[in-house]
Design a protein around this motif. Structure first.
Motif: not given
Length: 147
Positions: A97-119
């Motif tokens: 089962d899925l316990a948690v799903v998070v997603a972040v969209a940014c102009a660039h992939r690096g920021a998206a990775f960093d922000a989603s990790r922090r989230l």
């Protein structure tokens, strides 16, 4: 939520989660990168020497959704987030089962990775959601609960 609010979806639910719903929530024509994290129930626990998990239940404090919003707002303020979504499941879950799903969209992939990790990291550390696990040997463990 205002028209320009990057926080598109936040929820704590007792129903199955949808990756498609979370991805759709963060869709943005200005986004060059979208990072997605999906946490699933596994058949063992890494904290209990790999013990076999037979059942699992998540519980949330009544303030959990407001704490989730606080975490999301901080991530949106600290990173160039165009869109953000996070949903967490509560109740009885089974392996897969899925316990948690998070997603972040940014102009660039690096920021998206960093922000989603922090989230996801801040969500797991700060939002009052607790996991109760039962193991094959009959023992039980609470994860995330205050001692």
């Amino acid at each position: 939520m205002t028209e320009h609010d990057p926080i598109r979806l936040l929820a704590i639910r007792d129903t199955p989660l949808s990756v498609a719903e979370v991805l759709a929530a963060v869709g943005d024509d200005a986004a060059g990168g979208t990072a997605l994290f999906v946490g699933t129930v596994r058949d063992h626990d890494g904290h209990a020497a790999g013990a076999a998990v037979t059942s699992l239940a998540y519980s949330a404090h009544p303030t959990a959704e407001s704490e989730l919003r606080r975490v999301a707002e901080r991530v949106a303020a600290d990173f160039p987030v165009l869109a953000l979504a996070a949903v967490h499941r509560v109740g009885d879950l089974v392996v897969g089962d899925l316990a948690v799903v998070v997603a972040v969209a940014c102009a660039h992939r690096g920021a998206a990775f960093d922000a989603s990790r922090r989230l996801i990291d801040d969500l797991k550390r700060e939002v009052p959601i607790w996991k109760h696990q039962t193991f094959a040997d009959g023992t039980q463990e609470w994860v995330g609960a205050c001692a």
